[in-house]
Design a protein around this motif. Structure first.
Motif, PDB file in Angstrom:
ATOM      1  N   SER A   2      58.445  40.660  49.463  1.00  0.00           N
ATOM      2  CA  SER A   2      58.359  39.518  50.357  1.00  0.00           C
ATOM      3  C   SER A   2      57.994  38.302  49.528  1.00  0.00           C
ATOM      4  N   SER A  60      57.161  33.966  49.305  1.00  0.00           N
ATOM      5  CA  SER A  60      56.865  32.697  49.945  1.00  0.00           C
ATOM      6  C   SER A  60      57.421  31.608  49.056  1.00  0.00           C
ATOM      7  N   ASN A 103      52.921  39.082  56.977  1.00  0.00           N
ATOM      8  CA  ASN A 103      53.951  39.004  55.950  1.00  0.00           C
ATOM      9  C   ASN A 103      54.634  37.635  56.054  1.00  0.00           C
ATOM     10  N   ARG A 141      57.239  36.425  55.045  1.00  0.00           N
ATOM     11  CA  ARG A 141      58.684  36.346  55.242  1.00  0.00           C
ATOM     12  C   ARG A 141      59.061  36.302  56.720  1.00  0.00           C
ATOM     13  N   TRP A 142      58.175  36.782  57.589  1.00  0.00           N
ATOM     14  CA  TRP A 142      58.475  36.772  59.018  1.00  0.00           C
ATOM     15  C   TRP A 142      57.890  35.555  59.731  1.00  0.00           C
ATOM     16  N   GLN A 166      58.605  26.092  57.912  1.00  0.00           N
ATOM     17  CA  GLN A 166      57.767  27.159  57.386  1.00  0.00           C
ATOM     18  C   GLN A 166      56.307  26.776  57.515  1.00  0.00           C
TER      19      GLN A 166
END
Lengths: 438, 254
Positions: free
Chosen positions: A8, A10, A321, A323-324, A380
């Motif tokens: 994952s 960022s 996480n 990524r989610w 984000q």
């Protein structure tokens, strides 16, 4: 046998701490070391031990685990870190023979949390206990009562309470910026494949007589305790308590009723539900809100574990996480440029889009103007997390034990989520709407 | 590690194998949370965010992986370097300080970044093999993608686990040793010589060594080492290497 592991990532650069002060390892190392005991040194115990060692400022004086394979391994592991811990099988013996303990971390199967936590609190120790608190409300309440009676600290292991990402969403995006305006719906999902049984090296098997003394019929039941209702409220409870607590804090309310359905059929040898979907109803000031909560143990796909808050101006998807995690702006919402400038959000680099369709809208004086068809824009969350999620929560516990600040998750904060989730299991069994706080 | 890991075990009890392999994969999951530079809060993530002079306490596996990586860096005179992405200017040999007691990692220069991509897969295979040993699964082959293989004992009635080695390729029977390949033929030019910052000298490189971490790291180092450097290394350290150069297919056993 194959498995794909996912990294994952960022993409966001490091940002300031915004409204969130951070503790550093240096703070802990400067302080007088705290003497700790660890009860339960399995998979989660290992995570917590490494988190404590990384934080520094602790002396792990004792480890306790009924499985000698685990306790011996933990004692040996700690020696590498200059931590001379004594190993025990029984927590009572650990308490008796290690009188200089100041706090204990409990990371055992759910059904012994209450007994062990209450005993440690009554012995004058502060306790960090893994979530969920217990498989029954009475057992969870006994933990809260013991903390209240003894005046000792009890941190429940809802580590999202100490996560800078979750704190940022709660304090900055929702409370300060009102970014998504009125929250009208919410959902949570926890997809975590749990297809296979946990085994054990044959030469490390415990005798059945010993296992029965601890409440297990055999090694299979011991290793896979979460499948058995007498040891746990199951994977649903283990996951949902964290996520319902997230909704409770983001919504500033606790759910009033729950309707739930679940199956036990996919894994015929497991007593606890393998798939659950619950609908919780939250009473808000001017309306009610329905939140769905789904836990699947047969897949890890489709965005893993996350909580989604849906508002009139946008939606926030939060996850441990990164990524989610994402934030989505409704086309009709006011621009969020201010929040990007303030580093509350990160706007992804512009992509080359195909030519937009056009449509008609009205300008401020009522003239029809041609405008682009609106699109939901994705943002984000800033990268705020620099330690493992558990480190932040352990750090908060250690600081509170040292007398600096208060716990992020004392039992009175955890009990509403524990209650809601255990009532959802009742709703599944009764196949009817259940009132959560009767 | 963004890679498919495969485990083959020769054992009569399929259920027992399933549990042992699951335990090995659980170890892999754990290692991923410690060794990945992309996982928030991982040991590597924390090290990369230290300032000069600061120290991080890391897990024992992370410390061992770093220790092995720095050993290979010394042995290859910097041809393998997990700090290759650091801000230029600092001495590559003086970027990280390791203290075994307490598994402490100190950042010795500003701008130091570590990336275990050249050794992490092989190291993970070594750790997973340790788990299989605990379960008395002694005959197995563990693979990270098609590039890194670690063999334990051979399957019954076999000399070893068959694996291709070298540009021809030559089929070798792998037993209690590891074999790794690196190259720029499939993924394109993504490896630079940490010493010169020039692209890799060779198209592909193979290394055969006693452990997965070593084979993995050496296959990367061999890609940027000259033929004479590689041959000298292989003679001194008793490992085997091979190279494929572009565009002609030259095989130079090490």
């Amino acid at each position: 046998m194959q498995r794909r592991t996912f990294v994952s990532g960022s993409l966001a650069a490091g940002f300031g701490s915004l409204l969130l002060p951070e503790k550093t390892a240096a703070n802990a190392e400067d302080a007088t070391p705290l003497n700790l005991g660890i009860i339960g040194v399995g998979l989660q115990g290992r995570v917590l031990i490494n988190g404590l060692l990384a934080l520094g400022g602790v002396r792990i004086r004792a480890v306790c685990d009924m499985w000698p394979y685990r306790s011996t391994g933990a004692v040996d592991y700690l020696k590498v870190f200059d931590q001379e811990a004594a190993g025990f099988a029984e927590y009572q013996e650990m308490l008796e023979k290690t009188p200089d303990l100041q706090a204990v971390v409990v990371a055992t199967p759910d059904f012994v949390h209450s007994e062990q936590t209450v005993a440690c609190l009554n012995a004058g120790l502060h306790v960090y206990c893994e979530a969920p608190m217990a498989p029954t409300l009475d057992a969870a309440q006994a933990m809260a009562d013991a903390a209240s009676k003894t005046g000792k600290l009890l941190q429940v292991g809802y580590q999202r309470r100490s996560s800078p990402r979750y704190q940022h969403v709660e304090k900055n995006l929702i409370q300060d910026a009102h970014l998504i305006q009125d929250i009208t719906a919410a959902s949570t999902q926890w997809n975590q494949s749990d297809l296979w049984e946990l085994g054990w090296p044959r030469r490390q098997a415990m005798a059945e007589a010993d296992l029965q003394r601890y409440g297990y019929a055999n090694m299979h039941e011991f290793r896979n305790w979460r499948w058995f209702r007498r040891h746990s409220a199951g994977p649903f409870a283990a996951a949902a308590v964290h996520q319902i607590d997230v909704l409770n804090r983001m919504l500033g309310a606790s759910p009033r009723t729950v309707l739930a359905g679940g199956t036990t059929g996919f894994f015929p040898d497991r007593e606890c539900h393998d798939h659950v979907t619950a609908i919780f109803e939250y009473p808000l000031d001017d309306r009610t809100l329905q939140a769905t909560c789904q836990v699947l143990t047969t897949t890890s796909g489709t965005a893993g574990n996350h909580e989604l808050l849906v508002g009139t101006a946008g939606s926030i998807r939060i996850s441990e996480n990164p990524r989610w995690a994402a934030v989505f702006r409704e086309p009709s919402a006011e621009p969020w440029d201010e929040w990007v400038r303030n580093e509350y959000l990160v706007k992804p680099a512009a992509k080359v889009e195909p030519p937009p369709e056009t449509g008609e809208s009205l300008d401020r004086v009522g003239q029809a103007v041609a405008v682009e068809t609106g699109q939901v824009q994705q943002y984000q969350l800033p990268a705020l997390t620099h330690q493992s999620p558990f480190q932040y929560h352990l750090a908060n516990f250690l600081e509170a034990v040292r007398g600096h600040g208060s716990l992020n998750c004392p039992p009175e904060i955890a009990i509403p989520a524990e209650t809601a989730v255990l009532r959802a299991i009742e709703a599944m069994q009764a196949k009817k709407l259940v009132s959560i706080f009767e | 590690m963004a890679t498919t890991f495969t485990i083959r075990v020769a054992h009569p009890d399929a259920r027992e194998v399933r549990c042992a392999v699951e335990a090995a994969f659980a170890e892999l999951d754990w290692l991923e949370t410690q060794l990945s530079r992309f996982v928030e809060g991982s040991d590597v993530w924390r090290i990369n965010r230290l300032r000069q002079g600061e120290t991080a306490v890391v897990s024992l596996p992370t410390f061992r992986c770093l220790d092995q990586a720095l050993q290979v860096q010394r042995q290859t005179a910097g041809a393998f370097d997990i700090t290759y992405a650091s801000t230029p200017g600092s001495n590559p040999a003086r970027r990280l300080g390791l203290t075994p007691t307490g598994c402490k990692v100190q950042k010795l220069a500003e701008g130091v970044q570590i990336d275990l991509g050249g050794i992490g897969k092989g190291f993970a295979l070594d750790c997973m093999a340790s788990v299989l040993h605990e379960w008395d699964m002694t005959s197995a082959r563990l693979s990270a993608s098609t590039s890194t293989h670690l063999a334990l004992d051979a399957p019954p009635n076999q000399r070893g686990w068959p694996v291709g080695f070298g540009p021809e390729p030559q089929r070798v029977a792998l037993r209690r040793e590891a074999l790794a390949a690196s190259g720029v033929g499939v993924k394109g030019q993504h490896i630079v010589d940490p010493r010169s910052r020039q692209p890799a000298h060779h198209l592909r490189a193979w290394a055969r060594a006693p452990r997965g971490a070593l084979a993995d790291a050496l296959s990367t180092a061999f890609l940027v080492m000259t033929h004479s450097e590689r041959e000298r290394y292989c003679r001194h350290w008793h490992v085997e290497g091979a190279i494929q150069d572009a565009p002609t297919r030259n095989h130079h056993p090490g």
